[in-house]
Design a protein around this motif. Structure first.
Motif, PDB file in Angstrom:
ATOM      1  N   SER A  84       0.917  -1.250  -0.008  1.00 17.50           N
ATOM      2  CA  SER A  84       0.163  -0.002   0.175  1.00 17.50           C
ATOM      3  C   SER A  84       0.872   1.346  -0.213  1.00 17.50           C
ATOM      4  CB  SER A  84      -1.057  -0.191   1.166  1.00 17.50           C
ATOM      5  OG  SER A  84      -1.559   1.142   1.392  1.00 17.50           O
ATOM      6  N   ASP A  85       1.975   1.184   0.783  1.00 17.31           N
ATOM      7  CA  ASP A  85       2.886   2.388   1.038  1.00 17.31           C
ATOM      8  C   ASP A  85       3.505   2.585  -0.516  1.00 17.31           C
ATOM      9  OD1 ASP A  85       2.105   3.129   3.484  1.00 17.31           O
ATOM     10  OD2 ASP A  85       3.784   1.983   4.422  1.00 17.31           O
ATOM     11  N   ILE A  86       3.904   1.313  -1.296  1.00 18.31           N
ATOM     12  CA  ILE A  86       4.679   1.371  -2.313  1.00 18.31           C
ATOM     13  C   ILE A  86       3.747   2.261  -3.528  1.00 18.31           C
ATOM     14  CG2 ILE A  86       5.583   0.140  -4.311  1.00 18.31           C
ATOM     15  CD1 ILE A  86       6.861  -1.857  -2.259  1.00 18.31           C
ATOM     16  N   PHE A  87       2.473   1.743  -3.373  1.00 22.26           N
ATOM     17  CA  PHE A  87       1.470   2.146  -4.417  1.00 22.26           C
ATOM     18  C   PHE A  87       1.346   3.701  -4.033  1.00 22.26           C
ATOM     19  CE2 PHE A  87      -2.990   3.526  -5.176  1.00 22.26           C
ATOM     20  CZ  PHE A  87      -3.095   3.238  -6.372  1.00 22.26           C
ATOM     21  N   ASN A  88       1.444   4.115  -2.809  1.00 24.94           N
ATOM     22  CA  ASN A  88       1.099   5.720  -2.647  1.00 24.94           C
ATOM     23  C   ASN A  88       2.307   6.430  -2.938  1.00 24.94           C
ATOM     24  OD1 ASN A  88      -1.222   5.350  -1.336  1.00 24.94           O
ATOM     25  ND2 ASN A  88      -0.461   4.959   0.725  1.00 24.94           N
ATOM     26  N   VAL A  89       3.612   5.938  -2.864  1.00 30.63           N
ATOM     27  CA  VAL A  89       4.817   6.378  -3.310  1.00 30.63           C
ATOM     28  C   VAL A  89       4.854   6.618  -4.792  1.00 30.63           C
ATOM     29  CG1 VAL A  89       7.264   6.233  -3.570  1.00 30.63           C
ATOM     30  CG2 VAL A  89       6.297   5.856  -1.268  1.00 30.63           C
ATOM     31  N   MET A  90       4.322   5.434  -5.500  1.00 36.93           N
ATOM     32  CA  MET A  90       4.043   5.571  -7.172  1.00 36.93           C
ATOM     33  C   MET A  90       3.060   6.728  -7.594  1.00 36.93           C
ATOM     34  SD  MET A  90       6.255   3.268  -8.009  1.00 36.93           S
ATOM     35  CE  MET A  90       5.913   3.174  -9.716  1.00 36.93           C
ATOM     36  N   LEU A  91       2.109   6.991  -6.758  1.00 36.18           N
ATOM     37  CA  LEU A  91       1.242   7.910  -7.183  1.00 36.18           C
ATOM     38  C   LEU A  91       1.810   9.374  -6.965  1.00 36.18           C
ATOM     39  CD1 LEU A  91      -2.162   7.273  -5.748  1.00 36.18           C
ATOM     40  CD2 LEU A  91      -1.710   7.224  -8.065  1.00 36.18           C
ATOM     41  N   TYR A  92       2.663   9.187  -5.921  1.00 36.22           N
ATOM     42  CA  TYR A  92       3.538  10.455  -5.769  1.00 36.22           C
ATOM     43  C   TYR A  92       4.403  11.035  -6.874  1.00 36.22           C
ATOM     44  CZ  TYR A  92       7.277  13.619  -3.915  1.00 36.22           C
ATOM     45  OH  TYR A  92       8.206  14.500  -3.725  1.00 36.22           O
ATOM     46  N   LEU A  93       5.174   9.802  -7.116  1.00 29.56           N
ATOM     47  CA  LEU A  93       6.164   9.883  -8.279  1.00 29.56           C
ATOM     48  C   LEU A  93       5.576  10.056  -9.769  1.00 29.56           C
ATOM     49  CD1 LEU A  93       8.551   7.124  -7.387  1.00 29.56           C
ATOM     50  CD2 LEU A  93       9.035   9.506  -7.034  1.00 29.56           C
ATOM     51  N   LEU A  94       4.397   9.483  -9.915  1.00 28.88           N
ATOM     52  CA  LEU A  94       3.662   9.690 -11.030  1.00 28.88           C
ATOM     53  C   LEU A  94       3.202  11.168 -11.347  1.00 28.88           C
ATOM     54  CD1 LEU A  94       2.128   8.597 -13.653  1.00 28.88           C
ATOM     55  CD2 LEU A  94       0.230   8.276 -12.211  1.00 28.88           C
ATOM     56  N   THR A  95       2.764  11.718 -10.268  1.00 22.94           N
ATOM     57  CA  THR A  95       2.287  13.400  -9.996  1.00 22.94           C
ATOM     58  C   THR A  95       3.532  14.265 -10.285  1.00 22.94           C
ATOM     59  OG1 THR A  95       0.546  12.819  -8.360  1.00 22.94           O
ATOM     60  CG2 THR A  95       1.231  15.143  -8.410  1.00 22.94           C
ATOM     61  N   ILE A  96       4.520  14.046  -9.759  1.00 28.95           N
ATOM     62  CA  ILE A  96       5.945  14.664  -9.872  1.00 28.95           C
ATOM     63  C   ILE A  96       6.320  14.555 -11.341  1.00 28.95           C
ATOM     64  CG2 ILE A  96       8.441  14.580  -9.488  1.00 28.95           C
ATOM     65  CD1 ILE A  96       6.612  15.895  -7.424  1.00 28.95           C
ATOM     66  N   GLY A  97       6.419  13.406 -11.918  1.00 30.49           N
ATOM     67  CA  GLY A  97       6.693  13.011 -13.279  1.00 30.49           C
ATOM     68  C   GLY A  97       6.180  13.989 -14.416  1.00 30.49           C
ATOM     69  N   ILE A  98       4.608  13.903 -14.071  1.00 26.60           N
ATOM     70  CA  ILE A  98       3.536  14.509 -14.916  1.00 26.60           C
ATOM     71  C   ILE A  98       3.616  16.111 -14.909  1.00 26.60           C
ATOM     72  CG2 ILE A  98       1.246  14.951 -15.712  1.00 26.60           C
ATOM     73  CD1 ILE A  98       0.337  11.994 -14.730  1.00 26.60           C
ATOM     74  N   SER A  99       3.861  16.522 -13.818  1.00 23.95           N
ATOM     75  CA  SER A  99       4.024  18.250 -13.540  1.00 23.95           C
ATOM     76  C   SER A  99       5.289  18.612 -14.005  1.00 23.95           C
ATOM     77  CB  SER A  99       3.876  18.197 -12.193  1.00 23.95           C
ATOM     78  OG  SER A  99       4.885  17.784 -11.203  1.00 23.95           O
ATOM     79  N   THR A 100       6.496  17.756 -13.789  1.00 24.35           N
ATOM     80  CA  THR A 100       7.599  18.147 -14.428  1.00 24.35           C
ATOM     81  C   THR A 100       7.589  18.058 -15.882  1.00 24.35           C
ATOM     82  OG1 THR A 100       8.696  17.172 -12.548  1.00 24.35           O
ATOM     83  CG2 THR A 100      10.033  17.614 -14.428  1.00 24.35           C
ATOM     84  N   SER A 101       7.042  17.138 -16.627  1.00 26.49           N
ATOM     85  CA  SER A 101       6.874  17.371 -17.938  1.00 26.49           C
ATOM     86  C   SER A 101       5.958  18.375 -18.573  1.00 26.49           C
ATOM     87  CB  SER A 101       6.094  15.746 -18.529  1.00 26.49           C
ATOM     88  OG  SER A 101       6.888  14.658 -17.911  1.00 26.49           O
ATOM     89  N   VAL A 102       4.955  18.647 -17.882  1.00 28.33           N
ATOM     90  CA  VAL A 102       4.144  19.817 -18.446  1.00 28.33           C
ATOM     91  C   VAL A 102       4.880  21.041 -17.937  1.00 28.33           C
ATOM     92  CG1 VAL A 102       2.009  21.122 -17.508  1.00 28.33           C
ATOM     93  CG2 VAL A 102       1.952  18.699 -17.757  1.00 28.33           C
ATOM     94  N   ALA A 103       5.608  21.383 -16.701  1.00 31.33           N
ATOM     95  CA  ALA A 103       6.222  22.602 -16.747  1.00 31.33           C
ATOM     96  C   ALA A 103       7.452  22.533 -17.887  1.00 31.33           C
ATOM     97  CB  ALA A 103       7.178  22.520 -15.510  1.00 31.33           C
ATOM     98  N   SER A 104       8.088  21.268 -18.170  1.00 26.09           N
ATOM     99  CA  SER A 104       9.283  21.464 -19.143  1.00 26.09           C
ATOM    100  C   SER A 104       8.681  21.979 -20.727  1.00 26.09           C
ATOM    101  CB  SER A 104      10.045  20.405 -19.126  1.00 26.09           C
ATOM    102  OG  SER A 104      10.656  19.843 -17.912  1.00 26.09           O
ATOM    103  N   VAL A 105       7.602  21.260 -20.737  1.00 26.37           N
ATOM    104  CA  VAL A 105       6.807  21.660 -21.940  1.00 26.37           C
ATOM    105  C   VAL A 105       6.500  23.096 -21.985  1.00 26.37           C
ATOM    106  CG1 VAL A 105       4.890  21.203 -23.669  1.00 26.37           C
ATOM    107  CG2 VAL A 105       6.098  19.260 -22.628  1.00 26.37           C
ATOM    108  N   GLN A 106       5.819  23.496 -21.234  1.00 26.70           N
ATOM    109  CA  GLN A 106       5.616  24.992 -21.177  1.00 26.70           C
ATOM    110  C   GLN A 106       6.731  26.071 -21.419  1.00 26.70           C
ATOM    111  OE1 GLN A 106       3.317  25.432 -17.440  1.00 26.70           O
ATOM    112  NE2 GLN A 106       1.264  24.922 -18.503  1.00 26.70           N
TER     113      GLN A 106
END
Length: 357
Positions: free
Chosen positions: A124-146
């Motif tokens: 369960s904790d691994i899943f939550n950390v994966m959600l966190y990393l997914l959020t970071i990855g998407i937001s980093t990609s969006v910021a870089s593209v912008q």
């Protein structure tokens, strides 16, 4: 009242829909499939996690990536992301304990068994950390593209400003010698034929008006450019003797096509400058043909040396060089220019094709 542009409104709507879909898929659909009565505290915890992820997304996208990652501080960014994952997981564990989620979920799934506290499930904790990393990855990609889009838009704007400045400079370098010569010819003509001198002066004033006003624009009607060419040829005839034969064929535009102003003049200036001799017979050919949206322009003239002390000799072909540059800037993939010398016939020729579509 805040007025949002259509582009801004669409961007906000996309963010809202994106988070709605993500929250539904990751935080709601799976619990709803358990087929048990889920306590309210669990939904509170899910909402808390969703809000955490949204906050992390926008803090990372709007501040952390531009201020840290894109400033070259990659190590600081990486360490902060790792520490952020620990803090994120710690907040979720605190929320679970504060809301008594383990005990309540045990009662929901196993109502007949007494609750015994057990270690947290690592999966369960691994899943939550994966959600966190997914959020970071998407937001980093969006910021870089912008950032890339912003830099690209700025680069295009600077390129356009540079092109406009360069085009203004190139258009300004029109040979004034023709106008001085024409004025002198008109002055001499006033003693011989006043009516003809008046007609010539009218043509010259029309050309000057075209140079002063139309040349300030990026485009002009092809019909006006053709009228300018015809006036130029008529005035040049005043300088020619009977030894020069003119072969002129110029189509009249039927459609409202537009073209860059003063684009063809340097080629004609070059033709009359090098193709006329006061001692020898010579022929000048100028042809302009219009087929649909395509313009075919051709000149041919005998080659005669220019006197070393004449103003034309000191120009070093700057008009043709400038015109080539203007063509490459204005019609990069829509023109074909060829020119050269026919040594056998001692002729200089120019072929220009422009697609004005």
């Amino acid at each position: 009242m805040i007025n949002l542009s259509p582009k801004r409104s669409v961007s906000i709507l996309v963010h809202i829909l994106g988070w709605s879909m993500l929250s539904t898929v990751l935080l709601l659909l799976s619990p709803l499939s358990w087929r048990v009565d889920i306590p309210v505290e669990f939904w509170i915890r899910q909402v808390f996690m969703a809000l955490l992820l949204i906050g992390i997304f926008y803090i990372n996208m709007l501040w952390f990536v531009p201020k840290v990652l894109l400033k070259g501080k990659q190590l600081v960014y990486l360490v902060t992301i790792i520490l952020g994952s620990i803090l994120f997981l710690g907040l979720l564990i605190y929320a679970d304990n504060f809301l008594h989620i383990p005990e309540l979920m045990h009662k929901a799934f196993n109502p007949d068994e007494p609750y015994v506290q057990r270690p947290r499930r690592v999966s369960s904790d691994i899943f939550n950390v994966m959600l966190y990393l997914l959020t970071i990855g998407i937001s980093t990609s969006v910021a870089s593209v912008q950032k890339w889009q912003k830099d690209e838009a700025l680069r295009r704007e600077l390129d356009q400003q540079r092109i406009n400045t360069e085009l203004s400079y190139l258009k300004a370098q029109i040979n004034p010698h023709f106008f001085f010569n024409t004025l002198n010819n008109i002055y001499a003509l006033t003693n011989l034929d006043v009516k003809k001198a008046q007609e010539a002066l009218l043509k010259l004033s029309r050309m000057m008006r075209y140079v002063l006003y139309e040349n300030q624009k990026n485009e002009t009607l092809l019909s006006r450019e053709v009228s300018f060419i015809n006036d130029y040829i008529e005035l040049m005839k005043m300088r020619l003797t009977e030894k020069v034969t003119l072969n002129i064929s110029i189509d009249e535009p039927k459609d409202d096509l537009v073209i860059a102003p003063m684009l063809l003049l340097p080629f004609m200036e070059n033709t009359f400058k090098h193709g006329v001799s006061s001692q020898q017979q010579s022929e000048i050919m100028i042809k302009l043909e219009i087929m649909g949206t395509t313009v075919f322009f051709e000149t041919r003239n005998h080659i005669f040396p220019v006197h070393v002390d004449s103003p034309e000799a000191k120009e070093n072909g700057i008009g043709l060089v400038n015109t080539q540059r203007r063509l490459s800037l204005l019609y990069p993939d829509k023109h074909r220019l060829k020119f050269g010398k026919d040594e056998a016939k001692q002729e200089y020729w120019v072929n220009l094709t422009i697609n004005l579509e």
